[in-house]
Design a protein around this motif. Structure first.
Motif, PDB file in Angstrom:
ATOM      1  N   LEU A  75       0.821  -1.215   0.000  1.00  0.00           N
ATOM      2  CA  LEU A  75       0.000   0.000   0.000  1.00  0.00           C
ATOM      3  C   LEU A  75       0.853   1.263   0.000  1.00  0.00           C
ATOM      4  N   LEU A  76       1.931   1.248   0.773  1.00  0.00           N
ATOM      5  CA  LEU A  76       2.775   2.432   0.890  1.00  0.00           C
ATOM      6  C   LEU A  76       3.543   2.708  -0.390  1.00  0.00           C
ATOM      7  N   LEU A  77       4.020   1.640  -1.054  1.00  0.00           N
ATOM      8  CA  LEU A  77       4.898   1.822  -2.202  1.00  0.00           C
ATOM      9  C   LEU A  77       4.155   1.888  -3.539  1.00  0.00           C
ATOM     10  N   LEU A  78       3.000   1.239  -3.630  1.00  0.00           N
ATOM     11  CA  LEU A  78       2.230   1.293  -4.872  1.00  0.00           C
ATOM     12  C   LEU A  78       0.968   2.139  -4.739  1.00  0.00           C
ATOM     13  N   GLY A  79       0.537   2.374  -3.506  1.00  0.00           N
ATOM     14  CA  GLY A  79      -0.680   3.142  -3.275  1.00  0.00           C
ATOM     15  C   GLY A  79      -0.699   4.514  -3.918  1.00  0.00           C
TER      16      GLY A  79
ATOM     17  N   ALA B  88      -7.008  -0.306 -14.516  1.00  0.00           N
ATOM     18  CA  ALA B  88      -7.351   0.985 -13.915  1.00  0.00           C
ATOM     19  C   ALA B  88      -6.237   1.501 -13.013  1.00  0.00           C
ATOM     20  N   TYR B  89      -5.090   0.847 -13.032  1.00  0.00           N
ATOM     21  CA  TYR B  89      -3.958   1.256 -12.189  1.00  0.00           C
ATOM     22  C   TYR B  89      -2.672   1.093 -13.004  1.00  0.00           C
ATOM     23  N   PRO B  90      -1.692   1.977 -12.806  1.00  0.00           N
ATOM     24  CA  PRO B  90      -0.488   1.978 -13.652  1.00  0.00           C
ATOM     25  C   PRO B  90       0.636   1.075 -13.166  1.00  0.00           C
ATOM     26  N   PHE B  91       0.296  -0.107 -12.711  1.00  0.00           N
ATOM     27  CA  PHE B  91       1.321  -1.083 -12.349  1.00  0.00           C
ATOM     28  C   PHE B  91       0.772  -2.477 -12.625  1.00  0.00           C
ATOM     29  N   SER B  92       1.676  -3.405 -12.831  1.00  0.00           N
ATOM     30  CA  SER B  92       1.281  -4.750 -13.216  1.00  0.00           C
ATOM     31  C   SER B  92       1.266  -5.687 -12.016  1.00  0.00           C
ATOM     32  N   VAL B  93       0.681  -6.845 -12.215  1.00  0.00           N
ATOM     33  CA  VAL B  93       0.715  -7.892 -11.183  1.00  0.00           C
ATOM     34  C   VAL B  93       2.161  -8.298 -10.913  1.00  0.00           C
ATOM     35  N   ARG B  94       2.985  -8.237 -11.949  1.00  0.00           N
ATOM     36  CA  ARG B  94       4.404  -8.569 -11.774  1.00  0.00           C
ATOM     37  C   ARG B  94       5.066  -7.617 -10.781  1.00  0.00           C
TER      38      ARG B  94
END
Length: 395
Positions: A280-284, A354-360
């Motif tokens: 949450l802190l790093l990708l939030g 809807a978010y700018p990061f992947s599952v990877r």
């Protein structure tokens, strides 16, 4: 893009601030080495070396119990020899990636020309927050207050004897080891942590400002994030902070497992909480782009649905309805390739997130956060059994 942004040179988050500038000038005056290695050694000379000398003098290097022994405190080694050096290294790892990601908005054509002044203003505000003297002084004050009040000794009672206690056990007087730990070593350590946390907040506020712009996102972009996938890639470098936190927690757990026979199962909940907090802190902060990504996807679905409908009807009328010229062969026709390309473009839009990061990126951060926990298994489980479990998991 040269000359487009007046404040482009101010877009950085890894350095700056009055406190850092003061120590930088002091180091130059004293002719201290300011290279990466020099800064790490300087930190250890200021914190760890006096602690060790005072502990040797006062008999706290190897005391009556593990808790009273500096040299048996695993977490202290990790804090001073792993965590803070990594936070210093982060200036070379995280800093350039955040700056590069920030400039990618302009260099990648995502910011429209009409929004250049607004984007430049966002950089100027980020620089103002970064250089805030009040923020630096508050960080210093919090570091000193927390290091003196929020300790094991104060939380669990003054009667708990540890090598960090500022008073001597069994008699009057103060401990130089404890005083140096609480007044110098830990405040310096906390300053590094809080300073980076503040810089990440500044970066988050910068992203929020950018997310309010009318960005020129591309719904058919191959990154499935409208062209913002570079943000997720940049944020994986923030895993260095999660690694540091996990390493300190693992060292604390190792001490309890080795010297107090605490069951390793006790740490399942804290580790799960750390994993969630780290994600949450790093990708939030990247979730501020959810509204514009959702709007871009919905608009593109409507527009491309109409385009696909028109093209498919034309293709059907031409090749199925018999409208194709007699001298135009179906085999090798560019119409078929265009139909396939249009279908791929529409599928990219359907798969757009809807978010700018992947599952990877999520898995990479989880892996980095979990790595310091793995050595704990060696304390409670034979190596052969660990290899056997890993083999079963892979099979």
């Amino acid at each position: 893009m040269g000359g487009v942004l007046a404040n482009e040179a101010e877009l950085y988050f890894d350095r700056g601030g009055p406190v850092q500038r003061f120590f930088h000038r002091l180091a130059l005056r004293l002719r201290v080495d300011l290279t990466l290695r020099g800064r790490i050694l300087g930190f250890l000379v200021l914190t760890w070396v006096p602690l060790l000398l005072f502990a040797l003098i006062e008999g706290r290097a190897l005391g009556a119990s593990p808790k009273e022994s500096l040299l048996q405190d695993f977490a202290t080694y990790v804090r001073f020899f792993v965590a803070v050096p990594l936070l210093i290294i982060a200036e070379l790892v995280v800093g350039p990636r955040l700056r590069g990601a920030g400039l990618q908005f302009v260099h990648g054509g995502l910011v429209r020309a009409k929004d250049f002044p607004a984007f430049d203003g966002a950089i100027a505000r980020a620089a103002k927050w970064r250089e805030s003297a009040w923020a630096d002084f508050i960080i210093l004050g919090v570091a000193v207050i927390v290091s003196w009040t929020a300790t094991i000794d104060t939380v669990y009672g003054e009667g708990l004897a540890t090598w960090r206690s500022p008073t001597r056990s069994g008699g009057p007087g103060v401990s130089l080891t404890g005083l140096w730990y609480h007044l110098v070593a830990v405040p310096v350590l906390l300053y590094f942590w809080l300073r980076w946390l503040c810089r990440l907040l500044v970066w988050g506020k910068f992203l929020w400002s950018v997310s309010r712009l009318d960005l020129a996102l591309i719904a058919t972009h191959a990154d499935r994030a409208g062209g913002l996938g570079f943000l997720g890639t940049a944020h994986t470098s923030l895993g260095i902070f999660a690694f540091c936190l996990s390493a300190v927690l693992s060292a604390e757990a190792a001490f309890l497992i080795v010297f107090e026979q605490v069951d390793i199962e006790t740490f399942k909940v804290p580790y799960a909480a750390l994993l969630v907090v780290a994600e949450l802190l790093l990708l939030g902060p990247l979730l501020v782009f959810v509204p514009i990504l959702v709007r871009t996807r919905l608009a593109a679905l409507r527009e491309y649905s109409l385009l696909v409908d028109r093209y498919n009807r034309g293709f059907h009328d031409k090749w199925i309805g018999g409208a194709a010229p007699a001298d135009e062969p179906l085999l090798g026709s560019a119409d078929i390739q265009s139909l396939a390309d249009l279908g791929n473009s529409f599928r990219f839009i359907q798969e757009m997130t809807a978010y700018p990061f992947s599952v990877r990126a999520i898995l990479q951060l989880a892996l980095v956060t979990s790595l310091p926990c793995l050595p704990l298994l060696l304390l409670v489980m034979p190596v052969g059994q660990i290899i056997e479990l890993l083999a079963k998991a892979v099979a």
